[in-house]
Design a protein around this motif. Sequence first.
Motif, mmCIF file in Angstrom:
data_model
loop_
_atom_site.group_PDB
_atom_site.id
_atom_site.type_symbol
_atom_site.label_atom_id
_atom_site.label_comp_id
_atom_site.label_asym_id
_atom_site.label_seq_id
_atom_site.Cartn_x
_atom_site.Cartn_y
_atom_site.Cartn_z
ATOM 1 N N ALA A 62 20.644 21.336 18.927
ATOM 2 C CA ALA A 62 20.027 20.338 18.184
ATOM 3 C C ALA A 62 20.087 20.389 16.659
ATOM 4 C CB ALA A 62 18.607 20.081 18.777
ATOM 5 N N VAL A 63 19.893 21.578 16.195
ATOM 6 C CA VAL A 63 19.779 21.832 14.720
ATOM 7 C C VAL A 63 21.563 21.529 14.417
ATOM 8 C CG1 VAL A 63 19.950 23.624 13.130
ATOM 9 C CG2 VAL A 63 18.214 23.422 14.716
ATOM 10 N N ASN A 64 22.271 21.995 14.903
ATOM 11 C CA ASN A 64 23.841 21.772 14.481
ATOM 12 C C ASN A 64 24.213 20.440 14.630
ATOM 13 O OD1 ASN A 64 24.724 24.107 13.727
ATOM 14 N ND2 ASN A 64 24.841 24.938 15.515
ATOM 15 N N ILE A 65 23.574 19.753 15.757
ATOM 16 C CA ILE A 65 24.019 18.363 15.874
ATOM 17 C C ILE A 65 23.631 17.612 14.896
ATOM 18 C CG2 ILE A 65 23.468 16.306 17.326
ATOM 19 C CD1 ILE A 65 23.338 18.162 19.869
ATOM 20 N N ARG A 66 22.260 17.754 14.236
ATOM 21 C CA ARG A 66 21.778 16.883 13.340
ATOM 22 C C ARG A 66 22.385 17.302 11.726
ATOM 23 N NH1 ARG A 66 20.683 13.910 16.598
ATOM 24 N NH2 ARG A 66 19.081 14.213 17.951
ATOM 25 N N GLY A 67 23.232 18.422 12.022
ATOM 26 C CA GLY A 67 24.182 18.458 10.768
ATOM 27 C C GLY A 67 23.540 19.350 9.537
ATOM 28 N N HIS A 96 43.111 17.245 27.764
ATOM 29 C CA HIS A 96 43.140 18.168 28.662
ATOM 30 C C HIS A 96 41.819 18.250 29.785
ATOM 31 C CE1 HIS A 96 45.849 19.567 26.018
ATOM 32 N NE2 HIS A 96 45.162 20.152 25.192
ATOM 33 N N GLY A 97 41.133 17.192 29.578
ATOM 34 C CA GLY A 97 39.841 17.035 30.397
ATOM 35 C C GLY A 97 38.992 18.497 29.890
ATOM 36 N N TRP A 98 37.731 18.347 30.565
ATOM 37 C CA TRP A 98 36.677 19.353 30.567
ATOM 38 C C TRP A 98 37.027 20.699 31.142
ATOM 39 C CZ3 TRP A 98 32.284 20.330 28.201
ATOM 40 C CH2 TRP A 98 31.471 21.463 28.712
ATOM 41 N N SER A 99 37.370 20.959 32.069
ATOM 42 C CA SER A 99 37.879 22.140 32.317
ATOM 43 C C SER A 99 38.992 22.815 31.670
ATOM 44 C CB SER A 99 38.384 22.377 34.025
ATOM 45 O OG SER A 99 39.450 21.559 34.017
ATOM 46 N N GLY A 100 39.836 22.090 30.882
ATOM 47 C CA GLY A 100 41.089 22.601 30.122
ATOM 48 C C GLY A 100 40.389 22.758 28.584
ATOM 49 N N SER A 101 39.271 22.175 28.124
ATOM 50 C CA SER A 101 38.786 22.462 26.829
ATOM 51 C C SER A 101 37.590 23.440 26.473
ATOM 52 C CB SER A 101 38.196 20.805 26.707
ATOM 53 O OG SER A 101 39.139 19.943 26.660
ATOM 54 N N THR A 102 37.918 24.518 26.693
ATOM 55 C CA THR A 102 37.139 25.675 26.278
ATOM 56 C C THR A 102 37.249 25.762 24.675
ATOM 57 O OG1 THR A 102 39.142 27.377 25.837
ATOM 58 C CG2 THR A 102 37.883 26.896 28.239
ATOM 59 N N VAL A 103 35.938 26.566 24.233
ATOM 60 C CA VAL A 103 35.884 26.813 22.655
ATOM 61 C C VAL A 103 37.042 27.175 22.338
ATOM 62 C CG1 VAL A 103 34.405 27.904 21.229
ATOM 63 C CG2 VAL A 103 33.271 27.042 22.934
ATOM 64 N N THR A 104 37.659 28.303 22.722
ATOM 65 C CA THR A 104 38.704 28.877 22.182
ATOM 66 C C THR A 104 39.991 27.929 22.154
ATOM 67 O OG1 THR A 104 38.193 30.669 23.429
ATOM 68 C CG2 THR A 104 40.472 30.801 22.782
ATOM 69 N N GLU A 131 28.505 23.747 25.499
ATOM 70 C CA GLU A 131 27.756 22.508 25.706
ATOM 71 C C GLU A 131 27.312 21.713 24.273
ATOM 72 O OE1 GLU A 131 27.306 24.976 27.521
ATOM 73 O OE2 GLU A 131 28.097 24.112 29.458
ATOM 74 N N ASP A 132 26.975 22.847 23.502
ATOM 75 C CA ASP A 132 26.567 22.484 22.079
ATOM 76 C C ASP A 132 27.714 21.521 21.643
ATOM 77 O OD1 ASP A 132 23.964 23.379 22.160
ATOM 78 O OD2 ASP A 132 24.820 25.412 21.501
ATOM 79 N N LEU A 133 28.710 22.256 21.586
ATOM 80 C CA LEU A 133 30.083 21.826 21.018
ATOM 81 C C LEU A 133 30.291 20.238 21.371
ATOM 82 C CD1 LEU A 133 32.730 21.776 19.258
ATOM 83 C CD2 LEU A 133 33.857 22.987 21.163
ATOM 84 N N PHE A 134 30.104 20.129 22.778
ATOM 85 C CA PHE A 134 30.846 18.788 23.608
ATOM 86 C C PHE A 134 29.802 17.675 23.486
ATOM 87 C CE2 PHE A 134 34.218 21.495 24.739
ATOM 88 C CZ PHE A 134 35.311 20.668 24.633
ATOM 89 N N ASN A 170 28.709 16.822 37.426
ATOM 90 C CA ASN A 170 28.924 18.081 38.090
ATOM 91 C C ASN A 170 28.411 19.438 37.389
ATOM 92 O OD1 ASN A 170 30.617 16.595 39.839
ATOM 93 N ND2 ASN A 170 32.278 16.968 38.427
ATOM 94 N N GLU A 171 28.147 19.253 36.007
ATOM 95 C CA GLU A 171 27.726 20.481 35.612
ATOM 96 C C GLU A 171 26.322 20.264 35.163
ATOM 97 O OE1 GLU A 171 30.069 23.131 34.197
ATOM 98 O OE2 GLU A 171 31.964 21.875 34.964
ATOM 99 N N PRO A 172 25.404 21.160 35.642
ATOM 100 C CA PRO A 172 24.173 20.743 35.461
ATOM 101 C C PRO A 172 23.651 21.202 34.013
ATOM 102 C CG PRO A 172 24.458 22.432 37.381
ATOM 103 C CD PRO A 172 25.752 22.125 36.722
ATOM 104 N N GLN A 173 24.488 22.058 33.252
ATOM 105 C CA GLN A 173 24.269 22.391 31.847
ATOM 106 C C GLN A 173 24.289 21.384 30.865
ATOM 107 O OE1 GLN A 173 26.520 26.010 31.357
ATOM 108 N NE2 GLN A 173 24.642 26.793 30.448
#
Lengths: 211, 211
Positions: free
Chosen positions: B3-8, B46-54, B75-78, B130-133
């Motif tokens: 939340a902190v990062n989201i707020r900038g 690439h969709g969710w499964s192809g979009s890792t932080v790396t 989850e924070d990033l997306f 599908n992703e509870p987080q």
Amino acid sequence: MGAVNIRGAAPQQDRGPKQDRGPKQDRSRATRRRLLESAVECLAAHGWSGSTVTVVAGHAGVSRGAAQHHFPTREDLFTAAVEFVAEERSRALRELPRPASVPEAVDTLVGLYTGTLFRAALQLWVAASNEPQLGPRVTALEARIGRETHRMAVELLGADERRPAVRETVQGLLDMARGLGLANLLTDDGARRARVVAQWAALVEEALAGG
Amino acid sequence: MGAVNIRGAAPQQDRGPKQDRGPKQDRSRATRRRLLESAVECLAAHGWSGSTVTVVAGHAGVSRGAAQHHFPTREDLFTAAVEFVAEERSRALRELPRPASVPEAVDTLVGLYTGTLFRAALQLWVAASNEPQLGPRVTALEARIGRETHRMAVELLGADERRPAVRETVQGLLDMARGLGLANLLTDDGARRARVVAQWAALVEEALAGG
């Protein structure tokens, strides 16, 4: 490769020379159907990345080997599952009593885009946009389903497509139904949907009567 | 956490005691923005499964450590990326010249649901189912975006929501726009879309004028 299985041909290896083929073929068909139903349920519940052949086979109570005997690849299994969904949907629609009014027909059409079948198709469309192996198959199938659904909609609404703009009125209604299905993905949107559908049914009825 | 990062807010570890904070904060903000833009592009492609932080960090030309400094979890990033999309979309809409007619307004609204921003959001919605987080964050954000978009639509269309059924007419139009966006996922649906939009713009204009 998968095309043969999709068309429902009996698998080769399943034939025992001394056995009566009837019951064996029935069992094989039942297994195939159970795999397809499980594929749809897994896709709707776990998405594409969570729906491996192993997961689907486990859900269907079938060994992984037996599953691969019916569907050599994951893409075979899931494109067959979407075709299965499309056929089940067509069948259900053909068996419906003809709706008594345009609002009833609109309700029926919107109903096609909520529930497990639509959720599974949605997962597959999104996966197909990123998975090169899945893309062309799902795209071709989607085009066919789109044409069929449009034909059904015209019939259920009693619309006369020879009149100007009737085709676009019906298409826009199906686009709205698809959008309502997407809005229902994360939360139960039923109450809002009922109000929107009532109003749009009235607009469609007026457009089809006038025009 | 996110939340902190989201707020900038400026990241803690980035502060050097001897340095002027201005340029460093600017750099940090620029890096954050580049990561968010890359997250949206990767998600759409690439969709969710192809979009890792790396993957996202690589696309942004930022080290994985620097990316995690801004966004501790995927989850924070997306979710920050979707919020970023929503804000960009709101900003773009606020800056638009007020459309001269209902058909122009309908075109503008439908345009919100085609292109990279919508594709990225679509990938995230489906992943969230599908992703509870991811689920609760995306659901809350989607509800906010939905309300904002509705408000904008009412304004652009010059609609008077105190009149009966106007609210549902506008909502149905946005549902149709969402469905058109989904139809555009696998193939370029532009030609058909233009015809559907022209017809429904006429129907909506009539409904808003009459009713």
